[in-house]
Design an enzyme around this catalytic site. Sequence first.
Site, mmCIF file in Angstrom:
data_model
loop_
_atom_site.group_PDB
_atom_site.id
_atom_site.type_symbol
_atom_site.label_atom_id
_atom_site.label_comp_id
_atom_site.label_asym_id
_atom_site.label_seq_id
_atom_site.Cartn_x
_atom_site.Cartn_y
_atom_site.Cartn_z
ATOM 1 N N CYS A 150 -39.879 -63.663 -0.071
ATOM 2 C CA CYS A 150 -39.508 -64.766 -0.965
ATOM 3 C C CYS A 150 -40.296 -66.047 -0.692
ATOM 4 C CB CYS A 150 -38.018 -65.058 -0.841
ATOM 5 S SG CYS A 150 -36.981 -63.679 -1.401
ATOM 6 N N GLN B 45 -29.936 -58.893 6.669
ATOM 7 C CA GLN B 45 -30.794 -58.158 7.616
ATOM 8 C C GLN B 45 -30.005 -57.535 8.760
ATOM 9 O OE1 GLN B 45 -33.812 -57.406 7.101
ATOM 10 N NE2 GLN B 45 -34.415 -58.821 5.471
ATOM 11 N N HIS C 100 -30.588 -53.192 -1.476
ATOM 12 C CA HIS C 100 -31.936 -52.631 -1.350
ATOM 13 C C HIS C 100 -32.519 -52.755 0.048
ATOM 14 C CE1 HIS C 100 -34.710 -56.238 -1.486
ATOM 15 N NE2 HIS C 100 -33.577 -56.801 -1.860
ATOM 16 N N GLY D 132 -28.412 -60.194 -2.636
ATOM 17 C CA GLY D 132 -28.192 -61.084 -1.507
ATOM 18 C C GLY D 132 -28.274 -62.549 -1.861
ATOM 19 N N THR D 133 -29.210 -62.901 -2.736
ATOM 20 C CA THR D 133 -29.375 -64.312 -3.109
ATOM 21 C C THR D 133 -28.100 -64.851 -3.741
ATOM 22 O OG1 THR D 133 -31.778 -64.176 -3.373
ATOM 23 C CG2 THR D 133 -30.646 -65.899 -4.602
#
Length: 382
Positions: A329, A184, A206, A73-74
């Site tokens: 995070c 999300q 994940h 995602g990052t």
Amino acid sequence: MDYKKHYFDWAATSPADEDILNEAVKISLENWGNPSGSNTVGKKAKTILEEARSTAAKALGVKPDTIYFTSGGTESNQIPLLAVMSKPLKGTVLISSIEHPAVKAQAEAMKHCGWNVVEIPSNTDGIIEPEAVTSLLTNDTMIVAVMAVNNETGSIQPIYEIADAITKACEGKRRPKFHVDCVQAVGKISIDLNYKGIDSAALSSHKICGPRGIGILYMKDSIEPFLRGGGQEKGIRSGTENVLGAVAFSKCLLRYFNKDNSAQKAKTDEFIEQLSKLPGCTIVPPSRIEKKDLFSPFIVQAAFAHIPGNVMLRSLDAIGFYISTGSACSSKKNSRPVLEAMHVPSEIRETAVRFSFGQHTTPQAIDELYDAILSVTKQFNR
């Protein structure tokens, strides 16, 4: 010990779907070549990779050529942001004040490079309103980033209305790109990536029972990448492709994308109602009790008076219930920027914790979580 039964930190990560992961491992072991190689084993791996891309596209309802596999995602969030840095002139980047660190930290780095980064204010419900976005648009705005579902409060952002508002405000002139962090949202609420005003979106494996280290960047149109390398993924994301991850993620999308969440919603509503009746408990934001449809049923934020968030976490952990105090995070920084952006009072921020659920969370487990919370709060309120 079955850690999964009382695991309520799905917003941080999810336990992998063992059947899907085992199948992906088997396929990967049989097709171990480099997908960019020109020999037979490489071509076999390439075929498997492209089949995974087509499967993911089918699940998401988009064209295969809009799907790019990334490391997570990052990276999927950062590629569209970094792409604007390939432009000859610096401009403005608009990000919401409730974005994940993957977006906020990258935007901060861009600021140090001379870009004008402006945060879009949130209202007290944790919602970014379309008018708040358009009021900040300028002629040099290059990209707007607003997440679909907030990772701490579960607030669902009006991304389609924001997309329309940007298009209308920019009628007759250059329109900035609109990027949506869907990490999300995917597998939790209904998402339409084909919506005409959405240019790119980030997804993470994940979060929906897939392996770590694999993500997807959906991109309606090609871009000029800022980072370069071997040219994999049509040059958008260079680096040897993660075939195992791509296979597993695509299968998870096929199984979980846009899955009906009505049962989870009913159970979460009941859970919130129970919590709201506990002495000293505050649902964050309090308006959620009345505005249930504005929030994902998979994330609940609540604060417990006189019990610091870390204490509540450790107390529940000690009896086998696993939660968090917010984004994984940013938890080590002991800050709550999302709650600050919502103007949540400091005493609430310091005592707030997050409960997050997933595809395999059972109603019985949530009932047992409530009982555990009740037990902990009684210890501190004697």
